[in-house]
Design an enzyme around this catalytic site. Sequence first.
Site, PDB file in Angstrom:
ATOM      1  N   TRP A  53       0.251  -4.377  -1.720  1.00 46.53           N
ATOM      2  CA  TRP A  53       0.862  -3.045  -1.259  1.00 46.53           C
ATOM      3  C   TRP A  53       2.289  -3.383  -0.240  1.00 46.53           C
ATOM      4  O   TRP A  53       3.225  -2.791  -0.551  1.00 46.53           O
ATOM      5  CB  TRP A  53       0.059  -2.019  -0.688  1.00 46.53           C
ATOM      6  CG  TRP A  53      -0.939  -1.466  -1.810  1.00 46.53           C
ATOM      7  CD1 TRP A  53      -2.242  -1.948  -1.944  1.00 46.53           C
ATOM      8  CD2 TRP A  53      -0.647  -0.748  -2.790  1.00 46.53           C
ATOM      9  NE1 TRP A  53      -2.726  -1.212  -3.004  1.00 46.53           N
ATOM     10  CE2 TRP A  53      -1.793  -0.535  -3.772  1.00 46.53           C
ATOM     11  CE3 TRP A  53       0.612  -0.283  -3.639  1.00 46.53           C
ATOM     12  CZ2 TRP A  53      -1.818  -0.019  -4.770  1.00 46.53           C
ATOM     13  CZ3 TRP A  53       0.606   0.401  -4.573  1.00 46.53           C
ATOM     14  CH2 TRP A  53      -0.350   0.583  -5.425  1.00 46.53           C
TER      15      TRP A  53
ATOM     16  N   ASP B  17       1.420   2.054   6.307  1.00 50.12           N
ATOM     17  CA  ASP B  17       0.941   2.330   5.105  1.00 50.12           C
ATOM     18  C   ASP B  17      -0.541   2.362   5.275  1.00 50.12           C
ATOM     19  O   ASP B  17      -1.187   1.418   4.804  1.00 50.12           O
ATOM     20  CB  ASP B  17       1.337   1.703   3.913  1.00 50.12           C
ATOM     21  CG  ASP B  17       0.687   1.968   2.601  1.00 50.12           C
ATOM     22  OD1 ASP B  17       0.005   2.945   2.711  1.00 50.12           O
ATOM     23  OD2 ASP B  17       0.917   1.414   1.611  1.00 50.12           O
TER      24      ASP B  17
ATOM     25  N   LYS C 113      -7.749   8.278  -1.739  1.00 47.52           N
ATOM     26  CA  LYS C 113      -8.721   7.425  -0.858  1.00 47.52           C
ATOM     27  C   LYS C 113      -9.594   7.746  -0.020  1.00 47.52           C
ATOM     28  O   LYS C 113     -10.919   7.977  -0.382  1.00 47.52           O
ATOM     29  CB  LYS C 113      -7.933   6.035  -0.575  1.00 47.52           C
ATOM     30  CG  LYS C 113      -7.568   5.064  -1.458  1.00 47.52           C
ATOM     31  CD  LYS C 113      -6.309   5.212  -2.131  1.00 47.52           C
ATOM     32  CE  LYS C 113      -5.859   4.199  -3.284  1.00 47.52           C
ATOM     33  NZ  LYS C 113      -4.613   3.649  -2.834  1.00 47.52           N
TER      34      LYS C 113
END
Length: 361
Positions: free
Chosen positions: A102, A172, A196
Amino acid sequence: MARVFNFSPGPAVLPEAVLSRAKEELLDWHGRGISVMEMSHRGKEFTSIAQQAEADLRSLMAIPDNYKVLFMQGGASMHFSMAPLNLLGDKNSADYIHTGHWSKKAITEAKRFCNVSVAASTEGKGYTSIPEYSEWQLNKDAAYVHYTPNETIAGVEFHSIPDTAGVPLVADMSSTILSRPIDVSRYGVIYAGAQKNIGPAGLTVVIIRDDLLGVAKDTTPSMMNYQTYADSQSMYNTPPTFAWYMAGLVFQWIQGNGGLTAMAEINQRKSDKLYRFIDHSGGFYVNKVDKNCRSWMNIPFQLHDDALDKEFLQLATEAGLVQLKGHRSVGGMRASIYNAMPEPGIDALIDFMQQFKTKKG
Ligand SMILES: *Cc1c(COP(=O)(O)O)cnc(C)c1O
């Protein structure tokens, strides 16, 4: 019909109590005779839902008053571009900490807008650690420092907040937000895709310090400008109303279960149990991540012989343990065990892994 234990990395398991409440309210929300999905986002019903969700998130995370909370679309991935577009101001460089899949994507997008300096990286070590803080090559003129507190694929998590000597820290937090209490005041911007640990896909939550608003480049589209959302209570255009409502139910569920302190205790216990079992399996199961940075949320593990992977996954599914396949870049398995994964799910997974090992070991 029985619900299974769903170890999906995202969209992920939601608390059953939240799904039941949404089901009860689906056709007729609070006696209004319509569904939340059918409401005007500007009407007083939805406005109350939206405001309550924000108030509950502020209270859960103890978000200071000098931070805005934004409810957006576009996923966490949109912020890989929005962060540089909005935060560079008159600077032209930003520092990035590279710890996995990511952060790599965040870096790729930021490079379109500025000089990206990778201040620390664990790519050479296969993303199984976090870089020693003492070795970070931070640049005091950077507009911000970006990092990924939990790398969802590698299963690597920072268990402390890095010190950036006053340079705004951008995180993030997609796969770890709400898993524990954090000191929001240490951050400039926190962003997280909802799917999530917050709610259904389609919603992204952003927490941004006031002084970082208003310096976006002139060419920034309104829809890509944090200020637009801050000025309009996130209602510049139609927000993802149902996902926002669901997130609000999740916030209430967390509150009702003891808040983030309780979540942290449970998450640590759940993950400890699984790591302990893996580490004591005599090498039948292996997790390669350094012990000081193992994720509480995403636990990748390999079988000692990958020829057994297919059978493991098939038998697990038959036992009601689903979505355990690891990301193709890591291989093997991954158990994503967000807040909504109940502890009996971990116990069932460990029982299954023990039986599989006995049969095949
Ligand atoms: C899932 C995930 C993303 C991507 O989120 P989208 O909402 O699909 O854009 C980004 N970062 C992290 C850490 C993630 O876990």
